[in-house]
Design a protein around this motif. Structure first.
Motif, short mmCIF file in Angstrom:
data_model
loop_
_atom_site.label_atom_id
_atom_site.label_comp_id
_atom_site.label_asym_id
_atom_site.label_seq_id
_atom_site.Cartn_x
_atom_site.Cartn_y
_atom_site.Cartn_z
N LEU A 210 0.83 -1.20 0.00
CA LEU A 210 0.00 0.00 0.00
C LEU A 210 0.86 1.25 0.00
O LEU A 210 0.63 2.18 -0.78
CB LEU A 210 -0.92 -0.01 1.22
CG LEU A 210 -1.91 1.15 1.35
CD1 LEU A 210 -2.90 1.15 0.20
CD2 LEU A 210 -2.64 1.08 2.69
N ARG A 382 -6.14 -2.59 -3.89
CA ARG A 382 -5.41 -3.01 -2.70
C ARG A 382 -6.17 -2.67 -1.43
O ARG A 382 -6.24 -3.48 -0.49
CB ARG A 382 -4.03 -2.34 -2.68
CG ARG A 382 -3.12 -2.81 -1.53
CD ARG A 382 -2.89 -4.29 -1.64
NE ARG A 382 -2.09 -4.80 -0.53
CZ ARG A 382 -1.90 -6.09 -0.29
NH1 ARG A 382 -2.46 -7.01 -1.09
NH2 ARG A 382 -1.17 -6.49 0.73
N LEU A 383 -6.76 -1.48 -1.38
CA LEU A 383 -7.54 -1.09 -0.21
C LEU A 383 -8.76 -2.00 -0.03
O LEU A 383 -9.14 -2.35 1.09
CB LEU A 383 -7.99 0.37 -0.34
CG LEU A 383 -6.88 1.42 -0.12
CD1 LEU A 383 -7.40 2.80 -0.49
CD2 LEU A 383 -6.41 1.40 1.33
#
Length: 392
Positions: A210, A382-383
């Motif tokens: 991230l 990704r989140l």
């Protein structure tokens, strides 16, 4: 437009705003003063251009060191120390008779400038926590305002004294004038979740991938901003615009960028960071495509490009604050990435223009916006995966 929960928050935030006007003035000095520094040091324009590299190297090293210092020491003491270094560099720079000495001074200035920038951003996040978004945008507006004021100050100083030296010294005085007010406030500290409920409601991920995606996006954004501001005038001349008119393109870009950051302050209170980022991306990609096919006059393109670029850095920074634990070293990593973008992409632009002509410039801008869009898509993915892992 800005909400302050206490008088302490209001007074300290406005102190940071004043400091960032001074930091912006420091960062905006090199371009307008470059011919004067070349004459004072007996250097050609090709030789004096190395000062941009020297400042970028100073920026990257300053971001790394400041990230470590902010996590270990009183934040305001760090800013005051870096402000003193910046003032010393500004005092010495116009008196430097040798290019080698100027290189060292601008490395010092780059080190101090980005240290103040990264440290101030970190402390503002720690002060306002999850409500920092509009304040971050206002902080970056102040930085842009300082950038715009420097050329005007140089013109005024030259008309009154005939010597460019006073511009450096007045900017140094502006930096020093903000250190005393800063010393009167206790420094914000890194927030910590006090209960398990707080952690669940406001999850802060500590994920290397991230952070890497955020660093990539900051590098691409700063690269495209510095590239457009640094090369649009040259591109205008290559397309046949008179030199006097081409120089105004940079002014139009910075005006629109500053106005956009001001506009982003209320927008960030009403819309999510993703709405702002996607809107900026759309405007930027449409503008770059319009320039590629000559659908837009370059003056309008400069305005739209400045508007598209305006809110990305503060909005992306606010999004990082919502999703990651923003320690000093985290901010340091982000500013190192930003410095790499400022160093690599503008240099690549010159090579492309030499190899393929002026049409390479808008095509490069389109490519960079597409890369930013890809980075945002990967960041959202990704989140989503991290959120699914936490809730599973």
């Amino acid at each position: 437009m800005l909400h302050f929960p206490s008088a302490y928050h209001r007074r300290l935030t406005w102190t940071y705003f004043g400091l960032f006007v001074a930091i912006g003035m420091t960062g905006g000095l090199l371009g307008p003063a470059l011919p004067h520094l070349a004459q004072a040091s007996g250097s050609s324009m090709s030789q004096i251009a190395i000062l941009f590299t020297a400042r970028a190297v100073g920026n990257m090293s300053g971001a790394f060191v400041t990230g470590l210092l902010m996590d270990r020491f009183n934040g305001h003491y760090v800013l005051i120390g870096m402000g003193i270094l910046a003032a010393l560099g500004l005092a010495i720079a116009p008196l430097s008779p040798l290019l080698l000495l100027l290189i060292g001074v601008f490395m010092l200035l780059g080190f101090a400038e980005v240290s103040l920038n990264a440290g101030g951003n970190t402390l503002l996040l720690w002060l306002h926590r999850d409500a920092a978004g509009p304040n971050v945008s206002a902080l970056h507006f102040c930085f842009s305002l300082g950038n715009m004021l420097t050329p005007l100050l140089l013109v005024a100083v030259l008309s009154l004294t005939g010597q460019f030296h006073w511009t450096f010294w007045l900017v140094g005085l502006a930096v020093v004038s903000m250190l005393w007010p800063l010393s009167r406030f206790s420094s914000p500290t890194e927030p910590t979740a006090t209960t398990n409920t707080d952690q669940q409601q406001n999850q802060k991920y500590q994920d290397p991938l991230l952070l890497g995606l955020f660093m990539l996006l900051f590098s691409l954004y700063v690269g495209i901003e510095i590239t457009f501001a640094g090369w649009v005038a040259a591109y205008g001349v290559l397309t046949g615009i008179p030199l006097s008119q081409a120089a105004l393109l940079v002014t139009l870009f910075w005006l629109a960028l500053s106005a956009g950051r001001l506009l982003a302050i209320p927008l960030l209170r009403r819309y999510t960071p993703w709405h702002i980022l996607c809107s900026c991306l759309s405007v930027g990609l449409i503008t770059a495509t319009g320039l590629s096919f000559s659908w837009l006059p370059l003056s309008l393109g400069a305005l739209l490009f400045g508007l598209a670029a305006s809110a990305i850095f503060p909005t992306l920074y606010a999004l990082g604050n919502q999703t990651m634990r923003m320690r000093g070293r985290t901010t340091g990593a982000i500013f190192i990435a930003a410095g790499s973008g400022a160093l690599i992409v503008p240099s690549l632009t010159g090579l492309l223009l030499d190899a393929f002509g002026e049409q390479a410039f808008p095509l490069l801008l389109v490519s960079l916006w597409l890369l930013i869009g890809t980075g945002l898509a990967l960041l959202a993915l990704r989140l989503r995966r991290l959120s699914a892992t936490v809730t599973a």
